[in-house]
Design a protein around this motif. Structure first.
Motif, PDB file in Angstrom:
ATOM      1  N   LEU A 133       2.238  -4.316  -4.958  1.00 24.84           N
ATOM      2  CA  LEU A 133       2.683  -2.942  -4.723  1.00 24.84           C
ATOM      3  C   LEU A 133       3.072  -2.221  -6.019  1.00 24.84           C
ATOM      4  CD1 LEU A 133       4.778  -3.564  -1.489  1.00 24.84           C
ATOM      5  CD2 LEU A 133       2.679  -2.217  -1.661  1.00 24.84           C
ATOM      6  N   LEU A 134       3.765  -2.913  -6.922  1.00 22.76           N
ATOM      7  CA  LEU A 134       4.201  -2.260  -8.156  1.00 22.76           C
ATOM      8  C   LEU A 134       3.095  -2.178  -9.196  1.00 22.76           C
ATOM      9  CD1 LEU A 134       7.835  -3.577  -8.654  1.00 22.76           C
ATOM     10  CD2 LEU A 134       7.069  -1.396  -7.719  1.00 22.76           C
ATOM     11  N   SER A 135       1.976  -2.848  -8.967  1.00 24.90           N
ATOM     12  CA  SER A 135       0.846  -2.779  -9.896  1.00 24.90           C
ATOM     13  C   SER A 135      -0.096  -1.617  -9.581  1.00 24.90           C
ATOM     14  CB  SER A 135       0.054  -4.094  -9.865  1.00 24.90           C
ATOM     15  OG  SER A 135       0.857  -5.144 -10.324  1.00 24.90           O
ATOM     16  N   GLN A 136       0.118  -0.936  -8.487  1.00 22.83           N
ATOM     17  CA  GLN A 136      -0.762   0.171  -8.118  1.00 22.83           C
ATOM     18  C   GLN A 136      -0.540   1.367  -9.034  1.00 22.83           C
ATOM     19  OE1 GLN A 136      -0.487   1.002  -3.950  1.00 22.83           O
ATOM     20  NE2 GLN A 136      -1.114  -1.055  -3.386  1.00 22.83           N
ATOM     21  N   GLY A 137      -1.557   2.195  -9.152  1.00 25.70           N
ATOM     22  CA  GLY A 137      -1.510   3.353 -10.041  1.00 25.70           C
ATOM     23  C   GLY A 137      -0.420   4.348  -9.694  1.00 25.70           C
ATOM     24  N   SER A 138      -0.198   4.588  -8.401  1.00 23.88           N
ATOM     25  CA  SER A 138       0.834   5.556  -8.024  1.00 23.88           C
ATOM     26  C   SER A 138       2.221   5.055  -8.411  1.00 23.88           C
ATOM     27  CB  SER A 138       0.774   5.850  -6.525  1.00 23.88           C
ATOM     28  OG  SER A 138       1.005   4.672  -5.774  1.00 23.88           O
ATOM     29  N   ALA A 139       2.425   3.738  -8.403  1.00 23.03           N
ATOM     30  CA  ALA A 139       3.718   3.186  -8.830  1.00 23.03           C
ATOM     31  C   ALA A 139       3.901   3.399 -10.327  1.00 23.03           C
ATOM     32  CB  ALA A 139       3.809   1.701  -8.487  1.00 23.03           C
ATOM     33  N   GLY A 140       2.846   3.174 -11.106  1.00 17.83           N
ATOM     34  CA  GLY A 140       2.934   3.409 -12.546  1.00 17.83           C
ATOM     35  C   GLY A 140       3.220   4.865 -12.863  1.00 17.83           C
TER      36      GLY A 140
END
Length: 183
Positions: A160-167
């Motif tokens: 979940l934290l590796s997704q683009g929206s998280a970045g």
């Protein structure tokens, strides 16, 4: 013929006297007859702009919120199960059991900072979740009951934290006058 002199303007009324220990620039009670005074709208007045143009704080993206919920649920379950293990098998067994969830407890503290934190909290969460995967694999190999639960939750947090929206969420511009980091 001489041009007519302009009519003199009536003088402005004198400002009220300054209160004891006060400033002479702000009257203690607004006097509407004082020409410089213009009433200000209250702080909670409605915006003159239509709702679609009002600035709204950005909402936390779904993957970040989901990671936060997974971390909170895993930590809560870990504490509950640790108490149950302590009652059933003793303090030493509960300590061994909670060691499997140790990184989840640290992740829980970081998860409270997700709404306001920068990219460093995201990277730290990813590293701690990766260490949690290693702890959970060791616990599963030792036969710890429910050792697969922290493994699954740590993998979910990493995904979940590796997704683009998280970045993008953790790198967004914040309004606290701190410039965003340039990577």
């Amino acid at each position: 013929q001489a041009p007519a002199a302009p009519a003199p303007h009536p003088p402005y009324p004198a400002p009220p006297p300054a209160p004891q220990g006060g400033t002479p620039y702000a009257p203690p009670h607004p006097d509407p007859s004082w020409p410089q005074y213009q009433p200000q709208p209250p702080y909670a007045s409605p915006s003159p702009y239509p709702p679609q143009f009002q600035a709204q704080p950005p909402a936390m993206p779904g993957p970040v919120r989901a990671a936060q919920i997974v971390i909170f649920a895993t930590t809560g379950l870990a504490v509950l199960l640790t108490v149950l293990v302590a009652v059933a098998a003793g303090a030493e067994a509960s300590g061994r059991f909670f060691a499997t969830y140790l990184m989840s407890a640290v992740l829980c503290v970081l998860a409270f900072r997700y709404p306001t934190a920068g990219n460093g909290v995201r990277v730290t969460s990813l590293v701690l979740a990766s260490v949690q995967i290693l702890f959970a694999l060791g616990a599963t190999a030792r036969g710890v009951p429910l050792g697969i639960l922290p493994l699954g939750s740590a993998v979910a947090v990493v995904v979940l934290l590796s997704q683009g929206s998280a970045g993008q969420w953790f790198r967004r511009h914040r309004t606290n006058a701190v410039p965003p980091p340039h990577f």
